[in-house]
Scaffold this motif. Structure first.
Motif, PDB file in Angstrom:
ATOM      1  N   PHE A  26      87.848  30.427 -80.974  1.00 19.68           N
ATOM      2  CA  PHE A  26      86.969  31.396 -80.476  1.00 19.68           C
ATOM      3  C   PHE A  26      87.798  32.631 -80.120  1.00 19.68           C
ATOM      4  N   ASP A  27      87.334  33.518 -80.391  1.00 16.85           N
ATOM      5  CA  ASP A  27      87.982  35.153 -79.951  1.00 16.85           C
ATOM      6  C   ASP A  27      86.893  36.049 -79.555  1.00 16.85           C
ATOM      7  N   ILE A  28      86.781  36.403 -78.626  1.00 12.79           N
ATOM      8  CA  ILE A  28      85.739  37.335 -78.184  1.00 12.79           C
ATOM      9  C   ILE A  28      85.718  38.694 -79.070  1.00 12.79           C
ATOM     10  N   ARG A  29      87.210  39.038 -79.628  1.00 16.09           N
ATOM     11  CA  ARG A  29      87.333  40.113 -80.425  1.00 16.09           C
ATOM     12  C   ARG A  29      86.236  40.038 -81.691  1.00 16.09           C
ATOM     13  N   ALA A  30      85.953  38.691 -82.139  1.00 19.27           N
ATOM     14  CA  ALA A  30      85.123  38.561 -83.120  1.00 19.27           C
ATOM     15  C   ALA A  30      83.671  39.322 -82.825  1.00 19.27           C
ATOM     16  N   ILE A  31      83.339  39.343 -81.360  1.00 22.23           N
ATOM     17  CA  ILE A  31      82.262  39.736 -81.389  1.00 22.23           C
ATOM     18  C   ILE A  31      82.286  41.348 -81.154  1.00 22.23           C
ATOM     19  N   LEU A  32      83.423  41.929 -80.567  1.00 18.91           N
ATOM     20  CA  LEU A  32      83.558  43.391 -80.495  1.00 18.91           C
ATOM     21  C   LEU A  32      83.307  43.961 -82.153  1.00 18.91           C
ATOM     22  N   LYS A  33      83.858  43.024 -83.216  1.00 21.26           N
ATOM     23  CA  LYS A  33      83.792  43.603 -84.567  1.00 21.26           C
ATOM     24  C   LYS A  33      82.232  43.610 -85.001  1.00 21.26           C
ATOM     25  N   CYS A  34      81.342  42.379 -84.405  1.00 21.05           N
ATOM     26  CA  CYS A  34      80.307  42.232 -84.908  1.00 21.05           C
ATOM     27  C   CYS A  34      79.448  43.370 -84.198  1.00 21.05           C
ATOM     28  N   ARG A  35      79.792  43.594 -83.094  1.00 16.03           N
ATOM     29  CA  ARG A  35      78.795  44.772 -82.631  1.00 16.03           C
ATOM     30  C   ARG A  35      78.998  46.138 -83.065  1.00 16.03           C
ATOM     31  N   TRP A  36      80.105  46.579 -83.249  1.00 18.40           N
ATOM     32  CA  TRP A  36      80.598  47.706 -83.720  1.00 18.40           C
ATOM     33  C   TRP A  36      81.203  48.070 -85.138  1.00 18.40           C
ATOM     34  N   GLY A  37      81.523  46.906 -85.566  1.00 19.14           N
ATOM     35  CA  GLY A  37      82.266  47.034 -86.905  1.00 19.14           C
ATOM     36  C   GLY A  37      81.551  46.740 -88.007  1.00 19.14           C
ATOM     37  N   CYS A  38      80.400  45.974 -87.948  1.00 20.68           N
ATOM     38  CA  CYS A  38      79.297  45.666 -88.629  1.00 20.68           C
ATOM     39  C   CYS A  38      77.849  46.539 -88.877  1.00 20.68           C
ATOM     40  N   GLU A  39      77.769  47.231 -89.969  1.00 23.03           N
ATOM     41  CA  GLU A  39      76.630  47.712 -90.086  1.00 23.03           C
ATOM     42  C   GLU A  39      75.357  47.152 -90.046  1.00 23.03           C
ATOM     43  N   ASP A  40      75.296  45.735 -90.274  1.00 19.90           N
ATOM     44  CA  ASP A  40      74.125  44.935 -90.025  1.00 19.90           C
ATOM     45  C   ASP A  40      73.712  44.933 -88.757  1.00 19.90           C
ATOM     46  N   PHE A  41      74.597  45.001 -87.690  1.00 21.35           N
ATOM     47  CA  PHE A  41      74.127  44.342 -86.382  1.00 21.35           C
ATOM     48  C   PHE A  41      72.971  45.292 -85.646  1.00 21.35           C
ATOM     49  N   LEU A  42      73.146  46.499 -85.986  1.00 23.37           N
ATOM     50  CA  LEU A  42      71.770  47.426 -85.417  1.00 23.37           C
ATOM     51  C   LEU A  42      70.638  47.379 -86.348  1.00 23.37           C
ATOM     52  N   ASN A  43      70.911  47.440 -87.766  1.00 27.93           N
ATOM     53  CA  ASN A  43      69.798  47.420 -88.596  1.00 27.93           C
ATOM     54  C   ASN A  43      68.978  46.322 -88.725  1.00 27.93           C
ATOM     55  N   PHE A  55      78.024  35.146 -74.790  1.00 28.43           N
ATOM     56  CA  PHE A  55      78.842  34.521 -75.668  1.00 28.43           C
ATOM     57  C   PHE A  55      79.299  33.143 -75.078  1.00 28.43           C
ATOM     58  N   GLN A  56      79.478  33.088 -73.725  1.00 28.49           N
ATOM     59  CA  GLN A  56      79.819  31.767 -73.209  1.00 28.49           C
ATOM     60  C   GLN A  56      78.810  30.476 -73.549  1.00 28.49           C
ATOM     61  N   GLU A  57      77.481  30.826 -73.512  1.00 30.89           N
ATOM     62  CA  GLU A  57      76.416  30.057 -73.724  1.00 30.89           C
ATOM     63  C   GLU A  57      76.579  29.621 -75.507  1.00 30.89           C
ATOM     64  N   ARG A  58      76.965  30.566 -76.345  1.00 32.70           N
ATOM     65  CA  ARG A  58      77.273  30.165 -77.788  1.00 32.70           C
ATOM     66  C   ARG A  58      78.538  29.230 -77.782  1.00 32.70           C
ATOM     67  N   VAL A  59      79.637  29.515 -77.294  1.00 31.72           N
ATOM     68  CA  VAL A  59      80.843  28.580 -77.371  1.00 31.72           C
ATOM     69  C   VAL A  59      80.342  27.212 -76.812  1.00 31.72           C
ATOM     70  N   GLU A  60      79.587  27.178 -75.655  1.00 28.35           N
ATOM     71  CA  GLU A  60      79.100  25.961 -75.155  1.00 28.35           C
ATOM     72  C   GLU A  60      78.379  25.113 -76.212  1.00 28.35           C
ATOM     73  N   MET A  61      77.348  25.627 -76.697  1.00 29.11           N
ATOM     74  CA  MET A  61      76.536  25.118 -77.668  1.00 29.11           C
ATOM     75  C   MET A  61      77.460  24.211 -78.595  1.00 29.11           C
ATOM     76  N   ILE A  62      78.400  25.259 -79.215  1.00 31.44           N
ATOM     77  CA  ILE A  62      79.237  24.599 -80.544  1.00 31.44           C
ATOM     78  C   ILE A  62      80.164  23.556 -79.998  1.00 31.44           C
ATOM     79  N   LYS A  63      80.681  23.722 -78.246  1.00 27.54           N
ATOM     80  CA  LYS A  63      81.555  22.573 -78.224  1.00 27.54           C
ATOM     81  C   LYS A  63      80.966  21.348 -77.848  1.00 27.54           C
ATOM     82  N   ARG A  64      79.670  21.349 -77.750  1.00 23.80           N
ATOM     83  CA  ARG A  64      79.006  19.932 -77.681  1.00 23.80           C
ATOM     84  C   ARG A  64      79.078  19.175 -78.766  1.00 23.80           C
TER      85      ARG A  64
END
Ligand code: SF4
Length: 165
Positions: A26-43, A55-64
């Motif tokens: 996991f790396d929170i920078r993936a979310i950085l690129k998702c929110r601003w680097g991907c044309e799909d996020f807002l559209n 983010f923490q909840e999503r990491v926790e979901m997978i860690k289960r």
């Protein structure tokens, strides 16, 4: 778990491997690129909407999950189809929390991208990037190929995850 590896191969996937959540990077920078680097996020909110989870909840979901199928394909659409098939098979086997993580490429032309409603919203699964997964590092650590493509003609190495139990 072996049957899910076999099923992935029957569905035309290049490879598949059972891993644990400890092997997902996991790396929170993936979310950085998702929110601003991907044309799909807002559209295209149905494909990318974080569904009011942190983010923490999503990491926790997978860690289960103790068993996760990493699926490798050279084709985005067949990968999206395959992870849903495997998810369904695992669910019917009694793994009632089985769930796929994979950016939705089910349709050849995404209706949402054309401003229309998604015909199958129940099949849309979360994008790995919105879960903060560093797919490059995860795949490479496991011996799978994952490089930055230099041109559109390059072979794509796409990855999806099926959280099993
Ligand atoms: S199911 Fe089709 S229309 Fe819906 S988000 Fe996925 S690709 Fe787009």
């Amino acid at each position: 778990m072996e049957k899910y590896i076999q099923l992935a191969k029957e569905l035309g996937m290049v490879n598949a491997k059972i891993i644990s959540s400890k092997e997902i990077c996991f790396d929170i920078r993936a979310i950085l690129k998702c929110r601003w680097g991907c044309e799909d996020f807002l559209n295209q909110t149905i494909r990318c909407h974080p569904r009011d989870t942190t983010f923490q909840e999503r990491v926790e979901m997978i860690k289960r999950y103790n068993h996760i199928l990493l699926v490798h394909s050279n084709d985005a659409r067949t990968l999206s189809e395959a992870v849903l098939e495997i998810e369904k098979a695992a669910f019917l086997d009694g793994y009632y929390f089985a769930f796929a993580i994979r950016f939705c490429n089910l349709c050849r032309a995404c209706a949402v991208k054309e401003g229309k409603p998604c015909p199958t919203p129940e099949k849309v699964r979360p994008c790995d990037q919105s879960f903060g997964i560093d797919v490059y590092k995860t795949a490479r650590n496991l011996g799978f190929p994952c490089e930055v493509l230099q041109c559109k003609e390059s072979t794509q190495n796409r990855y999806g995850f099926v959280l099993i139990d």
